[in-house]
Scaffold this motif. Structure first.
Motif, PDB file in Angstrom:
ATOM      1  N   UNK A  37       0.820  -1.214   0.000  1.00 40.47           N
ATOM      2  CA  UNK A  37       0.000   0.000   0.000  1.00 40.47           C
ATOM      3  C   UNK A  37       0.853   1.263   0.000  1.00 40.47           C
ATOM      4  N   UNK A  38       2.096   1.145   0.442  1.00 41.10           N
ATOM      5  CA  UNK A  38       2.966   2.315   0.521  1.00 41.10           C
ATOM      6  C   UNK A  38       3.297   2.898  -0.844  1.00 41.10           C
ATOM      7  N   UNK A  39       3.117   2.123  -1.894  1.00 43.91           N
ATOM      8  CA  UNK A  39       3.453   2.621  -3.228  1.00 43.91           C
ATOM      9  C   UNK A  39       2.589   3.823  -3.611  1.00 43.91           C
ATOM     10  N   UNK A  40       1.304   3.740  -3.342  1.00 41.84           N
ATOM     11  CA  UNK A  40       0.404   4.846  -3.688  1.00 41.84           C
ATOM     12  C   UNK A  40       0.722   6.097  -2.868  1.00 41.84           C
ATOM     13  N   UNK A  41       1.099   5.891  -1.609  1.00 43.07           N
ATOM     14  CA  UNK A  41       1.488   7.023  -0.769  1.00 43.07           C
ATOM     15  C   UNK A  41       2.768   7.654  -1.305  1.00 43.07           C
ATOM     16  N   UNK A  42       3.730   6.818  -1.690  1.00 40.44           N
ATOM     17  CA  UNK A  42       4.989   7.321  -2.236  1.00 40.44           C
ATOM     18  C   UNK A  42       4.760   8.039  -3.557  1.00 40.44           C
ATOM     19  N   UNK A  43       3.880   7.514  -4.347  1.00 38.97           N
ATOM     20  CA  UNK A  43       3.615   8.103  -5.663  1.00 38.97           C
ATOM     21  C   UNK A  43       2.997   9.490  -5.548  1.00 38.97           C
ATOM     22  N   UNK A  44       2.174   9.670  -4.552  1.00 39.40           N
ATOM     23  CA  UNK A  44       1.522  10.970  -4.396  1.00 39.40           C
ATOM     24  C   UNK A  44       2.304  11.912  -3.484  1.00 39.40           C
ATOM     25  N   UNK A  45       3.419  11.455  -2.925  1.00 42.34           N
ATOM     26  CA  UNK A  45       4.157  12.257  -1.959  1.00 42.34           C
ATOM     27  C   UNK A  45       4.968  13.389  -2.550  1.00 42.34           C
ATOM     28  N   UNK A  46       5.556  13.219  -3.725  1.00 41.06           N
ATOM     29  CA  UNK A  46       6.392  14.248  -4.349  1.00 41.06           C
ATOM     30  C   UNK A  46       5.723  14.687  -5.648  1.00 41.06           C
ATOM     31  N   UNK A  47       5.410  15.963  -5.732  1.00 37.94           N
ATOM     32  CA  UNK A  47       4.785  16.494  -6.944  1.00 37.94           C
ATOM     33  C   UNK A  47       5.580  17.628  -7.570  1.00 37.94           C
ATOM     34  N   UNK A  48       6.599  18.127  -6.875  1.00 35.35           N
ATOM     35  CA  UNK A  48       7.318  19.292  -7.394  1.00 35.35           C
ATOM     36  C   UNK A  48       8.485  18.931  -8.312  1.00 35.35           C
ATOM     37  N   UNK A  49       8.922  17.683  -8.314  1.00 38.43           N
ATOM     38  CA  UNK A  49      10.046  17.292  -9.153  1.00 38.43           C
ATOM     39  C   UNK A  49       9.551  16.995 -10.561  1.00 38.43           C
ATOM     40  N   UNK A  50      10.052  17.729 -11.566  1.00 36.00           N
ATOM     41  CA  UNK A  50       9.555  17.517 -12.930  1.00 36.00           C
ATOM     42  C   UNK A  50       9.913  16.136 -13.492  1.00 36.00           C
ATOM     43  N   UNK A  51      11.059  15.592 -13.113  1.00 34.46           N
ATOM     44  CA  UNK A  51      11.439  14.280 -13.626  1.00 34.46           C
ATOM     45  C   UNK A  51      10.526  13.190 -13.076  1.00 34.46           C
ATOM     46  N   UNK A  52      10.233  13.260 -11.787  1.00 35.27           N
ATOM     47  CA  UNK A  52       9.325  12.278 -11.173  1.00 35.27           C
ATOM     48  C   UNK A  52       7.936  12.391 -11.801  1.00 35.27           C
ATOM     49  N   UNK A  53       7.483  13.612 -12.022  1.00 39.10           N
ATOM     50  CA  UNK A  53       6.167  13.800 -12.640  1.00 39.10           C
ATOM     51  C   UNK A  53       6.138  13.269 -14.076  1.00 39.10           C
ATOM     52  N   UNK A  54       7.230  13.469 -14.817  1.00 41.44           N
ATOM     53  CA  UNK A  54       7.259  12.944 -16.183  1.00 41.44           C
ATOM     54  C   UNK A  54       7.294  11.425 -16.187  1.00 41.44           C
TER      55      UNK A  54
END
Length: 133
Positions: A37-54
């Motif tokens: 379940x931690x994957x969804x939390x990790x996925x939504x945790x960082x939104x400011x990094x453009x590379x992670x968002x891409x």
């Protein structure tokens, strides 16, 4: 010079197996994070990094491999954030808001994997040096 043939058999086994004993729990922790379940939390945790968002956009992350690559990148970003913070690619407040339990799990996994890799390189160099004699 170093001659591994003079070392006791237990010391040689510790030298070779130590890397795997230290290094393998890191990828196992990451695999549990990917499958849990931690994957969804990790996925939504960082939104400011453009590379992670891409990476979220490019990879649909339905496969284990895509999810694995994402969580490994996130572990590196959370464990070693100075570069991204210096370049303005990560919001410091967002990093502070990232769940601390998850941040600790990612950091432990990253450090164990890194230490295991360094140990393997050191053991390999020692073996090469002992064979060169």
């Amino acid at each position: 010079m170093i001659d591994l043939n003079d070392w006791p058999i237990m010391a040689r086994l510790i030298l070779v197996m130590g890397a795997f004993i230290i290094g393998l729990p890191g990828p196992l922790i990451l695999a549990f994070l990917v499958l849990g379940k931690d994957y969804d939390v990790a996925r939504s945790g960082i939104r400011s990094n453009p590379f992670i968002e891409s990476m979220k956009q490019v990879r649909r992350e339905k496969s284990f491999k895509g999810r694995w690559m994402f969580i490994c990148m996130l572990a590196g970003l959370v464990t070693f954030p100075k570069f991204a913070l210096r370049r303005g690619m990560l919001d410091p407040d967002e990093l502070k808001r990232f769940p601390s339990r998850l941040k600790i799990k990612l950091a432990v996994a990253a450090w164990l994997t890194l230490l295991g890799c360094v140990w393997i390189v050191v053991a390999y160099v020692l073996i090469l040096l002992s064979e060169a004699r």
